[in-house]
Design an enzyme around this catalytic site. Structure first.
Site, short mmCIF file in Angstrom:
data_model
loop_
_atom_site.label_atom_id
_atom_site.label_comp_id
_atom_site.label_asym_id
_atom_site.label_seq_id
_atom_site.Cartn_x
_atom_site.Cartn_y
_atom_site.Cartn_z
N HIS A 134 1.12 -1.39 -0.37
CA HIS A 134 0.21 0.01 -0.17
C HIS A 134 1.11 1.47 -0.23
O HIS A 134 1.53 1.71 1.19
CB HIS A 134 -0.81 -0.07 1.11
CG HIS A 134 -1.67 1.25 1.00
ND1 HIS A 134 -2.00 1.77 2.49
CD2 HIS A 134 -2.92 1.52 0.03
CE1 HIS A 134 -2.96 2.86 2.19
NE2 HIS A 134 -2.98 3.10 0.86
N GLU A 146 3.61 -0.34 3.11
CA GLU A 146 2.59 -0.94 4.11
C GLU A 146 2.45 -2.34 3.32
O GLU A 146 2.49 -2.41 2.11
CB GLU A 146 1.47 -0.89 4.59
CG GLU A 146 1.16 0.73 5.06
CD GLU A 146 -0.36 0.73 5.74
OE1 GLU A 146 -0.84 1.12 6.07
OE2 GLU A 146 -0.70 1.40 4.92
N ASN A 185 -5.16 3.29 7.13
CA ASN A 185 -6.49 4.19 6.40
C ASN A 185 -6.80 3.46 7.84
O ASN A 185 -8.02 4.39 7.82
CB ASN A 185 -6.43 3.70 5.19
CG ASN A 185 -6.11 4.42 3.70
OD1 ASN A 185 -6.11 5.45 4.14
ND2 ASN A 185 -6.02 3.65 2.87
#
Ligand code: NAD
Length: 303
Positions: A134, A146, A185
């Protein structure tokens, strides 16, 4: 994996072209596939514009090739990054096509924002070489990636990906459980949920929420994470604060009705001129410029 392994990117939009740029800058050959001709036609121009804006050599763009067939982009890749639309069924279809055309040992990574990697990779024959990566926008300015393992991901896959990202100048972290939204997130949207609730409940307006964040703890965040901060003030004080405040924070188990109302009434944010607040074209341009200049200044400071 060879230190200058060939990289394939599937999806050459906002994230895909930026990820391609990162690897081209660090000397890799990069193949990009996108089904939309206009995306392929502007690929090099977008990368060159970014490099010019950063004061970097545009020659790196020449290490990137554009492919209208997925198989031609991935057939000799050591690592494939998928950056297609945020849609589970489509990502599953893309990975079936990638697995059919990529080398047996290629590492396969999805750049999904929040979809569990295990679901995206569920139909793969060889799940040990699949994981999530990510990235954050823009990928060439935000350091974090990530690296998300599924229950099937081999440790050697995580290690190879981590080394690849480090060599390309990124800051990889490993996420050991494949939960929706991963780490970044989840944290970001926990904050946004409370921000929206404060406005919905009439505690303050949207401008005030943003001023509070930007002028207080937002100032510390690039050098002091929340748990470092908790240790700094003391876990005892943190506990005392939580005893008073946590029961009062928003815990709505779904998207906010206030947010749903904005979307239903066409207040979609900057693209429609109004969201939580109104945005003139000049204000929008100023926000975008301020953000880019800020990220560039952190990059120059090595943060
Ligand atoms: N935009 C962000 O800030 C951000 C940050 C992190 C992760 N992501 C994730 O990265 C992914 C890409 O997001 P984006 O912002 O670059 O979107 P984007 O719309 O800019 O790019 C997606 C690209 O995928 C292409 N595409 C469509 N169908 C395809 C297919 N069948 N095969 C291959 N490519 C296909 C589109 O033509 C488009 O160029 C999404 O999963 C998104 O959630 C986005």
């Amino acid at each position: 994996m060879a230190s200058r392994a060939t990289i394939a990117i599937v999806g050459g939009g906002l994230m895909g072209h930026g990820i391609a740029q990162v690897f081209a800058r660090s000397g890799h050959t990069v193949h990009v596939h996108d089904p939309v001709q206009a995306i392929l036609a502007t690929l090099h121009e977008r990368i060159r514009r970014n490099l010019t804006d950063l004061g970097q050599d545009t020659a790196a763009a020449e290490r990137v090739t554009a492919h209208d067939a997925l198989a031609s982009a991935v057939h000799d890749a050591a690592v494939v990054f998928e950056a297609g639309p945020e849609n589970l069924a489509l990502k599953q279809k893309i990975f079936a096509a990638i697995e059919a055309a990529a080398p047996r040992n290629a590492i396969l990574a999805s750049n999904t924002s929040v979809i569990p990697i295990t679901q995206i990779m569920s139909a793969l024959r060889y799940g040990e070489r699949a994981l999530g990566t990510h990235w954050w926008n823009p990928p060439y300015l935000v350091p974090l990636v990530e690296v998300i393992r599924t229950p099937l991901t081999a440790t050697s896959t995580v290690d190879s990906m981590t080394a690849l990202l480090q060599n390309a100048g990124k800051t990889p972290v490993t996420v050991d459980k494949d939960v929706p939204g991963f780490v970044g997130n989840r944290l970001q949207h926990a904050l946004w949920r409370e921000a929206i609730a404060l406005v919905a409940e009439g505690v303050c307006d949207a401008t005030t929420v943003d001023t509070v964040v930007k002028s207080s703890f937002g100032r510390r965040l690039t050098v002091l994470g929340p748990l470092e901060n908790a240790d700094l003030v003391g876990t005892d004080l943190t506990l005392a604060i939580h005893e008073t405040i946590l029961a009062d924070l928003d815990r709505t188990p779904g998207a906010s009705p206030y947010l749903r109302g904005l979307v239903a009434s066409g207040r979609l944010g900057m693209k429609s001129g109004e969201g939580f607040r109104r945005w003139s074209p000049e204000q929008q341009a100023a926000v975008r410029l301020r953000l880019l200049e800020h990220l560039k200044s952190l990059d120059h400071q090595g943060i």
